[in-house]
Design an enzyme around this catalytic site. Structure first.
Site, PDB file in Angstrom:
ATOM      1  N   GLU A 155       1.181  -1.309  -0.054  1.00 32.23           N
ATOM      2  CA  GLU A 155      -0.040   0.312   0.262  1.00 32.23           C
ATOM      3  C   GLU A 155       0.986   1.567   0.346  1.00 32.23           C
ATOM      4  O   GLU A 155       2.002   1.429   0.605  1.00 32.23           O
ATOM      5  CB  GLU A 155      -1.045   0.013   1.386  1.00 32.23           C
ATOM      6  CG  GLU A 155      -1.936  -1.243   1.534  1.00 32.23           C
ATOM      7  CD  GLU A 155      -2.560  -1.087   2.757  1.00 32.23           C
ATOM      8  OE1 GLU A 155      -1.932  -0.486   3.639  1.00 32.23           O
ATOM      9  OE2 GLU A 155      -3.405  -2.009   3.037  1.00 32.23           O
ATOM     10  N   LYS A 157       2.362   5.089   1.705  1.00 28.73           N
ATOM     11  CA  LYS A 157       1.828   5.441   2.882  1.00 28.73           C
ATOM     12  C   LYS A 157       1.947   6.648   3.041  1.00 28.73           C
ATOM     13  O   LYS A 157       2.305   7.971   2.233  1.00 28.73           O
ATOM     14  CB  LYS A 157       3.174   5.245   3.370  1.00 28.73           C
ATOM     15  CG  LYS A 157       3.877   5.186   4.758  1.00 28.73           C
ATOM     16  CD  LYS A 157       5.152   5.138   5.892  1.00 28.73           C
ATOM     17  CE  LYS A 157       4.940   6.025   7.092  1.00 28.73           C
ATOM     18  NZ  LYS A 157       4.593   7.533   7.339  1.00 28.73           N
ATOM     19  N   ASP A 159       0.605  10.333   3.573  1.00 29.69           N
ATOM     20  CA  ASP A 159       1.236  11.568   4.692  1.00 29.69           C
ATOM     21  C   ASP A 159      -0.101  12.433   5.957  1.00 29.69           C
ATOM     22  O   ASP A 159      -0.373  13.641   4.743  1.00 29.69           O
ATOM     23  CB  ASP A 159       2.588  12.391   3.877  1.00 29.69           C
ATOM     24  CG  ASP A 159       3.192  13.685   5.113  1.00 29.69           C
ATOM     25  OD1 ASP A 159       3.107  12.644   6.056  1.00 29.69           O
ATOM     26  OD2 ASP A 159       3.761  13.483   5.054  1.00 29.69           O
ATOM     27  N   TYR A 266      -7.529   2.065   5.522  1.00 31.46           N
ATOM     28  CA  TYR A 266      -6.548   0.823   5.561  1.00 31.46           C
ATOM     29  C   TYR A 266      -6.492  -0.739   6.034  1.00 31.46           C
ATOM     30  O   TYR A 266      -6.128  -1.288   6.043  1.00 31.46           O
ATOM     31  CB  TYR A 266      -5.674   0.945   5.159  1.00 31.46           C
ATOM     32  CG  TYR A 266      -4.684   2.336   6.505  1.00 31.46           C
ATOM     33  CD1 TYR A 266      -4.829   2.040   7.834  1.00 31.46           C
ATOM     34  CD2 TYR A 266      -3.973   3.425   5.823  1.00 31.46           C
ATOM     35  CE1 TYR A 266      -3.943   2.483   8.337  1.00 31.46           C
ATOM     36  CE2 TYR A 266      -3.870   4.329   7.091  1.00 31.46           C
ATOM     37  CZ  TYR A 266      -3.935   3.644   8.332  1.00 31.46           C
ATOM     38  OH  TYR A 266      -3.636   4.115   9.485  1.00 31.46           O
ATOM     39  N   LYS A 355      10.090   3.629   4.432  1.00 33.82           N
ATOM     40  CA  LYS A 355      10.113   5.531   3.936  1.00 33.82           C
ATOM     41  C   LYS A 355      10.886   5.632   2.686  1.00 33.82           C
ATOM     42  O   LYS A 355      12.570   4.960   2.772  1.00 33.82           O
ATOM     43  CB  LYS A 355      10.726   6.190   5.174  1.00 33.82           C
ATOM     44  CG  LYS A 355      10.265   5.897   6.550  1.00 33.82           C
ATOM     45  CD  LYS A 355       8.776   6.100   6.431  1.00 33.82           C
ATOM     46  CE  LYS A 355       8.782   7.963   7.405  1.00 33.82           C
ATOM     47  NZ  LYS A 355       9.132   8.380   8.560  1.00 33.82           N
ATOM     48  N   CYS A 449      17.325  48.497  -5.889  1.00 33.77           N
ATOM     49  CA  CYS A 449      17.877  47.302  -6.534  1.00 33.77           C
ATOM     50  C   CYS A 449      19.768  46.909  -6.129  1.00 33.77           C
ATOM     51  O   CYS A 449      20.009  48.125  -6.222  1.00 33.77           O
ATOM     52  CB  CYS A 449      17.593  47.501  -7.964  1.00 33.77           C
ATOM     53  SG  CYS A 449      17.716  46.171  -9.453  1.00 33.77           S
ATOM     54  N   CYS A 451      21.256  45.935  -8.508  1.00 34.41           N
ATOM     55  CA  CYS A 451      22.261  46.339 -10.058  1.00 34.41           C
ATOM     56  C   CYS A 451      22.927  47.532  -9.347  1.00 34.41           C
ATOM     57  O   CYS A 451      22.689  48.225  -8.004  1.00 34.41           O
ATOM     58  CB  CYS A 451      21.575  46.692 -10.976  1.00 34.41           C
ATOM     59  SG  CYS A 451      20.289  48.159 -11.579  1.00 34.41           S
ATOM     60  N   CYS A 468      11.844  46.198  -9.881  1.00 29.17           N
ATOM     61  CA  CYS A 468      12.602  47.162 -10.380  1.00 29.17           C
ATOM     62  C   CYS A 468      12.112  47.846 -11.903  1.00 29.17           C
ATOM     63  O   CYS A 468      12.444  47.008 -12.534  1.00 29.17           O
ATOM     64  CB  CYS A 468      14.119  46.279 -10.261  1.00 29.17           C
ATOM     65  SG  CYS A 468      15.373  47.718 -11.231  1.00 29.17           S
ATOM     66  N   CYS A 473      17.758  48.124 -16.481  1.00 30.61           N
ATOM     67  CA  CYS A 473      18.610  47.099 -15.368  1.00 30.61           C
ATOM     68  C   CYS A 473      19.159  45.880 -16.267  1.00 30.61           C
ATOM     69  O   CYS A 473      19.091  45.074 -16.600  1.00 30.61           O
ATOM     70  CB  CYS A 473      17.671  47.069 -14.354  1.00 30.61           C
ATOM     71  SG  CYS A 473      18.031  45.753 -13.282  1.00 30.61           S
TER      72      CYS A 473
END
Length: 719
Positions: A155, A157, A159, A266, A355, A449, A451, A468, A473
């Site tokens: 099956e 698993k 979460d 399950y 796991k 910014c 730059c 910006c 730029c």
């Protein structure tokens, strides 16, 4: 100074209890599962080496955490146990071998008891000989081998949050969390809001049927919830598991009802009545026949090798599923063998959870920088101490925007949780507050910014991001040119990231228009540029001039305008000049182009700098007219979708995202990206968007599955 075993066991016990409480009871885990598993494994190894130090209340001997006091306690008549874990193939094989040895020993005991009952006592010599028998040694696969495990059930698993549903005479009367395995919390009112959980079972259901399963949040529901959070200026939720658990523990069930939770069943606990079944797989089939949600991915196999193949497939398909999984579960199928194998104080011996490699880990946040994208968007990102997560080493991760940095409260110097799911860009989930150094200052979003021109970063009203807006730029320019040359835009081969950076640094390119004015004689003089490489570059740039108007619009990198909306505009106006001169209202009249997108397109073409770039492209001979080849192709097909507007959400087998839109257009239809009152039908594939489906249902628009969509494009008739 190294701690002794007793001191370290005490420390690990304290840490594990704390994180168990945060995970199981508070739905606010502070560390990833992988880090928690490491603590648990270390404790198990220490206890195995020092059995005299094992305490009855050790976390290795117990399940979950004590239930919250917010809900009425529910005592489980049959304890809800946890599962032991395997992290590689050897550990999975070792579990199977232990089970086989235990079954062999049980068979040997039964044989001895039967012999004793018949008065056939073994002599001392016989007993010595008996010690050499395989079943006494626990040998596997030797002569006189122990009984097989029989079939194994594999099956996914999930979460999510483990829960128990109690039905009496077919009616759901109680739902509870697992809690500490003995006592959980009453969440009946909240479970009743889940559409996947039946309130009544069909006639003939057992007098008492307790069903165990996992409540989870589908990824589509999780994404929609986070989109809503962002729209309301609230922090994003960290992950679907904690969000599902928190949603299920709401005191107000109407909140739970809005979260889109679902459930997979399950196993069973207490049962009175009903058909007798001999296997776990038959139990699942019976639950399914009662209308309870049983996952269709569950399979029965004949060997541990086949079980490992299932695990491999889980890892490969992990990100194709519409919900999160963190592993696979392997169970002995025969119920009589399950009873014979029994359980430890916390877990059954007849099942094991494999796991999958972790997708969340903790590491040190070294600094926070800001990158400027091709459209001027300023995105903060984390500079991390390298950590292996999600199959690769991560050194940088996105932090999205200023609000997310603040909401996650992450600061340089923090220990942070990093998440990387499949090919998704790594992101910082949050900080581990328990490990934060004292007086660590908050990070402040820069006003300028990065730059060289030091222009301001601006956050407009209603926008989550900073931008910006300086058209020259260089940080934007690199991204824009790479975007312009990308496969979905002008598709200029041989103009990759390194060459773009080189040409910008040398002053060869100041905007995308300059691509078509490159001096190839100068380029030939550069190191690494031979005659063939220059010729290939020149040919690719020349060929790009014939790309369609829709691709040119993509390449212009207009904010909010994507591939599909570029095609819609190109189809509607036919020429770039008509788009440039169109009003906001005229642009917004195009089906699939909303007011925000229309405003953005209009604003782009009102810029003198952008108009100059368009004129450079015109002078270079680029195609400004919508590609007519697609019209010719369309004429070769029956126009089955003429006049129809078909919206697609989710993936369809046999179609790429662009391909399904092309198939609709080739048959005379339109394929916008959003549902409106003009939509003819919504096609729903795998992992659909919840908002589109909800809007379609609200507007009464037909919703089609894949098979119905195929019928529609072939016949032109709605089913």
């Amino acid at each position: 100074m190294t701690k002794g075993p007793e001191e370290r066991i005490a420390e690990l016990t304290r840490l594990i209890r704390y994180h168990d409480q945060r995970y199981h009871s508070d739905d606010a885990s502070e560390i990833p599962d992988a880090d928690f598993d490491q603590l648990k494994r270390e404790l198990l190894e220490l206890e195995a080496a020092h059995p005299e130090l094992v305490r009855p209340d050790s976390p290795t001997q117990m399940v979950g955490a004590d239930p919250s006091t917010l809900f009425t306690p529910v005592e489980h008549r049959v304890p809800m146990m946890s599962l032991d874990n395997a992290f590689d193939r050897d550990e999975l094989n070792a579990w199977a071998e232990r089970a086989l040895r235990r079954l062999a020993a049980a068979r040997a005991r039964r044989a001895a008891e039967e012999s004793t009952a018949q008065g056939m006592l073994l002599s001392a010599d016989d007993q010595e000989d008996d010690e050499d028998r395989p079943e006494s040694r626990g040998a596997i696969g030797l002569e006189g081998s122990p009984p097989e495990l029989g079939g194994l059930v594999c099956e996914l698993k999930y979460d999510g949050l483990a829960v128990s549903l109690r039905y009496e005479n077919g009616r759901l009367v109680q739902a509870a969390t697992r809690g500490n395995g003995r006592v959980g919390e009453d969440i009946t009112a909240n479970i009743l809001t889940l559409k996947s959980v039946p309130h009544l079972l069909p006639a003939g259901a057992p007098q008492v049927l307790e069903v165990r399963g996992e409540v989870y949040m589908p990824l589509a529901a999780f994404d929609a919830l986070n989109a809503q959070q962002e729209a309301e200026g609230k922090p994003r939720y960290a992950n679907p598991r904690n969000t599902a658990a928190g949603s299920l523990r709401q005191k107000d069930p109407t909140i739970t009802a809005t979260r889109g939770l679902s459930m997979w069943c399950y196993s069973v606990g207490e049962v009175h009545g009903g058909p007798g079944v001999a296997t776990h797989s038959a139990t699942l089939e019976y639950l399914d026949s009662l209308g309870l949600p049983v996952n269709p991915e569950t399979v029965t196999v004949d060997s541990v090798n086949e079980a490992w193949e299932f695990v491999d497939q889980c890892e490969d398909r992990r990100h194709d599923l519409p919900y999160e999984i963190d592993g696979a579960v392997v169970k002995v199928d025969r119920l009589d063998l399950q009873r014979e194998l029994g359980a430890t104080s916390r877990a059954p011996r007849w099942a094991i959870a494999y796991k999958l490699p972790p997708e969340e880990r903790t590491t040190k946040l070294l600094d926070i920088h800001v990158s400027i994208g091709s459209k001027g968007k300023a995105t903060p990102f984390a500079v991390l101490e390298p950590v292996f997560v999600g199959g690769s080493t991560v050194e940088m991760a996105t932090l999205h925007n200023q609000d997310q940095v603040k909401a996650k409260d992450v600061r340089p110097g923090d220990t942070v949780v990093v998440r990387k799911a499949g090919d998704v860009i790594p992101e910082v989930v949050g900080s581990v507050l328990a490990e934060r150094p004292d007086e660590l200052p908050e990070w402040e979003f820069p006003a300028i910014c990065p730059c060289p021109h030091h222009q301001p970063l601006v956050r407009q009203e209603g926008d989550a991001a900073h931008y910006c807006f300086f058209p020259r730029c260089p940080e934007q320019l690199r991204g824009w040119i790479e975007h312009f040359a990308a496969r979905n835009a002008l598709d200029i081969e041989h103009l990759g990231e390194q060459r773009v950076s080189l040409f910008i640094d040398l002053g060869f390119i100041a905007d995308v228009g300059d691509i078509y004015a490159l001096d190839y004689d100068l380029i030939r003089e550069l190191e690494g540029f031979g005659e063939l490489s220059v010729a290939n570059l020149a040919a690719a740039i020349e060929a790009s001039k014939q790309q369609s108007l829709a691709r040119l619009l993509v390449g212009l990198n207009i904010r909010h305008l994507g591939d599909t909306s570029s095609e819609l505009l190109a189809d509607a106006f036919g020429h770039v000049d008509r788009i440039m001169e169109a009003s906001v209202e005229a642009l917004a009249e195009v089906d699939g182009i909303g007011p925000i997108m229309a405003e953005s397109v209009h604003e782009f073409f009102q810029s003198e700098v952008n108009r100059e770039i368009v004129e450079k492209l015109r002078a270079a001979g680029l195609n400004f007219i919508q590609d007519t080849s697609s019209d010719a192709a369309a004429e070769s097909l029956f126009q089955t979708l003429a006049g129809m507007t078909i919206v697609v959400t989710g993936g369809l087998e046999g179609y790429s995202r662009d391909g399904v839109g092309a198939a609709i257009k080739a048959r005379g239809g339109k394929s916008p990206g959003s549902v409106s009152s003009k939509t003819t039908a919504l096609v729903v594939g795998e992992n659909p968007g919840a908002s589109k489906l909800e809007k379609a249902e609200k507007l009464g628009i037909p919703v089609l599955n894949e098979a119905q969509f195929q019928e529609l494009i072939e016949t032109g008739t709605l089913p």
